[in-house]
Design a protein around this motif. Structure first.
Motif, short mmCIF file in Angstrom:
data_model
loop_
_atom_site.label_atom_id
_atom_site.label_comp_id
_atom_site.label_asym_id
_atom_site.label_seq_id
_atom_site.Cartn_x
_atom_site.Cartn_y
_atom_site.Cartn_z
N GLU A 1 5.33 4.41 1.79
CA GLU A 1 5.63 4.39 3.22
C GLU A 1 5.50 2.98 3.79
O GLU A 1 6.30 2.55 4.62
CB GLU A 1 4.70 5.34 3.97
CG GLU A 1 4.90 6.78 3.56
CD GLU A 1 3.73 7.66 3.95
OE1 GLU A 1 2.91 7.24 4.79
OE2 GLU A 1 3.63 8.77 3.41
N TYR A 2 4.47 2.26 3.35
CA TYR A 2 4.29 0.89 3.83
C TYR A 2 5.46 0.02 3.37
O TYR A 2 5.97 -0.80 4.14
CB TYR A 2 2.96 0.33 3.33
CG TYR A 2 2.76 -1.11 3.72
CD1 TYR A 2 2.56 -1.46 5.06
CD2 TYR A 2 2.80 -2.13 2.79
CE1 TYR A 2 2.41 -2.78 5.44
CE2 TYR A 2 2.63 -3.46 3.15
CZ TYR A 2 2.43 -3.77 4.47
OH TYR A 2 2.29 -5.09 4.85
N GLN B 1 12.08 9.46 8.01
CA GLN B 1 11.13 9.41 9.12
C GLN B 1 10.65 7.97 9.36
O GLN B 1 10.63 7.49 10.49
CB GLN B 1 9.95 10.31 8.75
CG GLN B 1 9.28 10.96 9.92
CD GLN B 1 8.32 12.06 9.48
OE1 GLN B 1 8.08 12.29 8.28
NE2 GLN B 1 7.75 12.76 10.44
N VAL B 2 10.29 7.29 8.29
CA VAL B 2 9.80 5.91 8.44
C VAL B 2 10.93 4.99 8.91
O VAL B 2 10.75 4.20 9.83
CB VAL B 2 9.18 5.38 7.13
CG1 VAL B 2 8.76 3.93 7.30
CG2 VAL B 2 8.00 6.24 6.71
N THR C 1 -1.54 -5.88 1.64
CA THR C 1 -2.40 -4.82 2.19
C THR C 1 -3.32 -4.17 1.16
O THR C 1 -4.19 -3.40 1.54
CB THR C 1 -1.53 -3.69 2.79
OG1 THR C 1 -0.50 -3.39 1.87
CG2 THR C 1 -0.95 -4.10 4.12
N SER D 1 0.81 -1.23 0.00
CA SER D 1 0.00 0.00 0.00
C SER D 1 0.84 1.27 0.00
O SER D 1 0.85 1.99 1.00
CB SER D 1 -0.89 0.04 1.24
OG SER D 1 -1.68 -1.09 1.31
N LYS E 1 10.19 11.97 4.40
CA LYS E 1 9.45 10.83 4.95
C LYS E 1 10.25 9.53 4.90
O LYS E 1 10.02 8.62 5.69
CB LYS E 1 8.14 10.63 4.18
CG LYS E 1 7.02 11.43 4.80
CD LYS E 1 5.69 10.83 4.46
CE LYS E 1 4.57 11.74 4.96
NZ LYS E 1 3.28 11.33 4.41
N LEU F 1 8.35 0.53 5.53
CA LEU F 1 8.19 -0.20 6.79
C LEU F 1 8.65 -1.65 6.64
O LEU F 1 9.35 -2.19 7.50
CB LEU F 1 6.73 -0.19 7.24
CG LEU F 1 6.19 1.07 7.92
CD1 LEU F 1 4.66 0.98 8.08
CD2 LEU F 1 6.83 1.24 9.30
N ARG G 1 13.72 5.71 10.48
CA ARG G 1 14.13 6.01 11.87
C ARG G 1 13.09 5.50 12.86
O ARG G 1 13.43 4.92 13.87
CB ARG G 1 14.37 7.51 12.06
CG ARG G 1 15.82 7.92 11.85
CD ARG G 1 16.06 9.37 12.26
NE ARG G 1 15.26 10.27 11.44
CZ ARG G 1 15.65 10.79 10.27
NH1 ARG G 1 16.87 10.51 9.82
NH2 ARG G 1 14.87 11.56 9.58
N SER G 2 11.81 5.71 12.54
CA SER G 2 10.75 5.22 13.42
C SER G 2 10.81 3.70 13.55
O SER G 2 10.32 3.14 14.51
CB SER G 2 9.37 5.59 12.87
OG SER G 2 9.22 6.97 12.81
N SER G 3 11.39 3.05 12.55
CA SER G 3 11.48 1.60 12.59
C SER G 3 12.78 1.13 13.21
O SER G 3 13.07 -0.07 13.20
CB SER G 3 11.37 1.05 11.16
OG SER G 3 10.17 1.48 10.55
N ARG H 1 -2.80 4.37 -3.49
CA ARG H 1 -2.02 3.58 -2.52
C ARG H 1 -1.60 2.23 -3.05
O ARG H 1 -1.88 1.20 -2.43
CB ARG H 1 -2.76 3.38 -1.20
CG ARG H 1 -3.35 4.58 -0.54
CD ARG H 1 -2.50 5.79 -0.42
NE ARG H 1 -1.27 5.60 0.31
CZ ARG H 1 -0.25 6.44 0.21
NH1 ARG H 1 -0.30 7.48 -0.58
NH2 ARG H 1 0.83 6.24 0.90
#
Lengths: 459, 459
Positions: free
Chosen positions: B171-172, B199-200, B331, B168, B196, B175, B202-204, B307
């Motif tokens: 960004e997905y 951002q993704v 997804t 999707s 982004k 991830l 680092r968040s992971s 998406r």
């Protein structure tokens, strides 16, 4: 330039020069003929040569020097022909089972597909290109409103659409929740439990601790000892044990959250299919401190391939959500969201659930009756509480679960065992099958019982 | 029992008893009247009382003792009425800009929506309930085949459908890639770059290191020093600089990957919109060692709300993918996948791209021309290489980017600055606007230039 296999002239020229440079036939620094000279020589237009040269320059194969022309650039030399692509291992075909008690496949033939298709056509023609517009990150406002209304009318939940986040199914929502909780968070998980929950959280860096269950659900003494900062639970109808968490444990869990500043993720999986009385009210509805994040999906009630789920965040967490996960664009296409919003707000969804409850209740009775009148009825104990699409069946046997599984595979029977769902299985979980009956065709019950009779016969 | 506000009798009874137990009016241990006695007293059927008692017992409010009847259970006492729900902060309405040069909104009005709607209706009626069946985790085989065919015909890539994973949006996929790479992996990111991405990752839990660019793209000396195990890059058309990575840097990157056992994620964002010559061949097409994971989406070419994106994994990574991310169900809804497969395989997708290339080329020329004939033409330098939906505009000014941004906001102009996209901005990035023109209406160019003239006027 004759034998160029259908390629445009400029592309053929581009490829030939590129090959010559990559192979070293045109060494670095070599000056190329002027566009005009090459065009005359090859009887092409100057434009064709110019396009080819410009492309080669854009990709770095040629250097353009003002007033001097184009020169071959320095590149690594490599064989002209691309290497044969590496062989791709083709996955083996899926095994076809004569009896599959483990599948979570539901009976999609009962879904009002033609109505869904009609709503889809309506949305397409009424909304048109508006469906292509960017949408708010938490999801379409119409769908969030329709879900809030449904939760109010059927789950006793008072929530505002602003608390709702739409996402592509449970696993994706677990991924986002993992980012909300943060890495290295200690997360209590029910043991036994649904394995993918832990799989996603662990892959996201959380420290998952399996917490054993007693007859009321997750054991709070063990949860406290684990030092968990959050717990992911299914209080309405736990998978695979079928447990419903009573009010006392729910209250104790909320006290735990308050005392430890903890969070509870309430995975309301499978709560829709309760066959006696009304659905169990969610933990969320008695949470007064904003400790509970509620989640559910439409995978069980519509179809797994629909991939729509949602979170309900307590208002006090909205800022934290915004910071941790607010930047993710909504993963569900606008069309599906708009169609689901209509399906919900027109009452079709709850009508479908009512019909499915009747259908599954009948199917469940037939399956239970078949087990109870089977030749092995005296050697099994069934645990079920009139809810959900599965139940537990304990067999009196001297064989291990591994032996039973192996014998099942020989007979073409796929069965899940309670012990498989536990990180720390205990002896009382042995010999217990998890029977998913939603995909079991009632017309094939006789054959199923005959197969199970063979499986359950002690050697 | 009269004044029950439309509730079914059993539910009203259930609620009254529940409230009495929660409030303490019915203390723990109190024996309830027998079903028969209560039914007679309230003039209800025994069944109604039984249903209410059974529900209360299922939720733990009553204990059933064989032959003795039902007893109120021990619970925490709490106010009968639920607390008022916490106020939900409603997000402020989005600011409406007179001129928005930062939006990545594309002009969806050019998308052949009625054709897409027709294909959707066709798929709905031809495939019917098959759309509800579970699908393979990497996506629908038809779509993976159609993407492989398109990549072969238009990107010069030889890939098998088994290498393709549908997801999707970008960004997905980031991830999932984060889970493939694993936490604490050092990942080189282009600086400046699309925020982004970092951002993704680092968040992971990945350790992202910004690597500066030179005129060929990501600097390999800095990348080597960073100790990166992987790099995420956009070699075809870098955002926001518009750089195309030449063959020399591509070859050097592949050597780096080979020497360090590194991985390269090639984000082929925006590669479709090249207005002179042919698209730049992807790095993936010259990768002979299986070092490159290719990814792209249909967000720019169809619509962001669609998406749908995909990865192309090198064959040698398929097992590792299976272990790290193979358990995630696809997804994207089956309907969108089936429709996109037809849109691709019928040639409509590439036709749409051709039309959009012509459309964007014209729009780009008009925008560039408007800038070049504007009153501030002598104070700007435009960097563009005939590709993509944005370009850079450097302004000769004494003001800082912050001052310009503030003045823009006063005038209703939203503009992105190159320095915003950098983790470590350098002075040469100053005063450089990133102009996204895809959403700029050519009929409003005069107004846009008038606004920019005001913005660019030195105070």
């Amino acid at each position: 330039m004759e034998d160029r296999g259908g390629l445009p002239l400029y592309e053929y020229l581009y490829r030939r020069v590129r090959e010559d440079i990559l192979s070293g036939a045109l060494p670095a620094g070599t000056r190329l003929p002027s566009k005009r000279a090459l065009a005359e020589h090859l009887r092409l237009s100057v434009m064709t040569v110019e396009t080819a040269y410009a492309q080669l320059a854009a990709e770095g194969y040629l250097e353009s020097r003002p007033r001097l022309g184009y020169f071959a650039a320095q590149v690594d030399h490599s064989p002209a022909a691309p290497a044969a692509p590496a062989a791709v291992p083709v996955p083996p075909p899926e095994k076809v089972w004569r009896l599959d008690l483990k599948t979570n496949r539901i009976d999609a033939s009962r879904f009002p597909f033609s109505l869904w298709a009609k709503l889809t056509r309506q949305v397409l023609s009424e909304q048109g290109t508006a469906l292509l517009s960017p949408m708010p990150h938490p999801g379409l406002p119409d769908l969030r409103q329709a879900i809030a209304d449904d939760l109010r009318d059927y789950r006793g939940m008072t929530v505002s659409p602003e608390q709702i986040v739409i996402g592509s199914g449970a696993e994706y929502l677990y991924l986002l929740l993992a980012q909300l909780l943060g890495r290295d968070t200690v997360l209590a998980l029910e043991d036994p439990g649904y394995p993918k929950v832990g799989q996603v959280y662990r892959s996201s860096g959380l420290r998952c601790v399996p917490v054993p269950l007693d007859r009321q659900g997750i054991r709070l003494d063990a949860q406290r000892r684990s030092g968990a900062a959050a717990a992911h639970i299914s209080p309405s109808h736990h998978y695979p044990t079928g447990l419903t968490m009573p009010i006392q444990r729910r209250q104790a869990l909320l006290r735990w959250a308050e005392e430890t500043d903890g969070l509870i993720i309430e995975d309301d999986y499978d709560s829709e299919f309760r066959f006696t009385g009304r659905p169990i009210p969610p933990l969320q509805s008695i949470d007064r401190q904003g400790r509970v994040i509620y989640m559910n999906t439409f995978s069980q009630t519509i179809a797994p391939s629909m991939r729509i789920g949602f979170l309900v965040l307590p208002p006090r967490l909205l800022d934290r959500w915004q910071a941790a996960a607010g930047f993710y664009a909504c993963t569900v296409p606008a069309l599906e969201q708009a169609v689901l919003a209509r399906f919900l707000s027109s009452g079709h969804y709850e009508q479908h659930l009512s019909r499915m409850r009747i259908e599954y209740r009948a199917r469940r009775s037939a399956v239970l009756e078949a087990f109870r009148s089977s030749p092995f009825a005296g050697r099994i104990t069934i645990t079920e509480n009139g809810a959900g699409l599965h139940f537990l069946l304990k067999l009196d046997t001297r064989r291990s679960d591994g032996e039973l599984r192996e014998r099942g595979a020989e007979l073409g029977i796929r069965a899940g065992f309670l012990s498989e769902y536990a990180v720390d299985p205990t002896p009382d979980m042995d010999h217990t099958l998890v029977v998913n009956y939603a995909g079991l065709d009632p017309r094939q019950l006789d054959e199923a019982m005959a197969l199970l009779t063979e499986l359950f016969t002690e050697p």
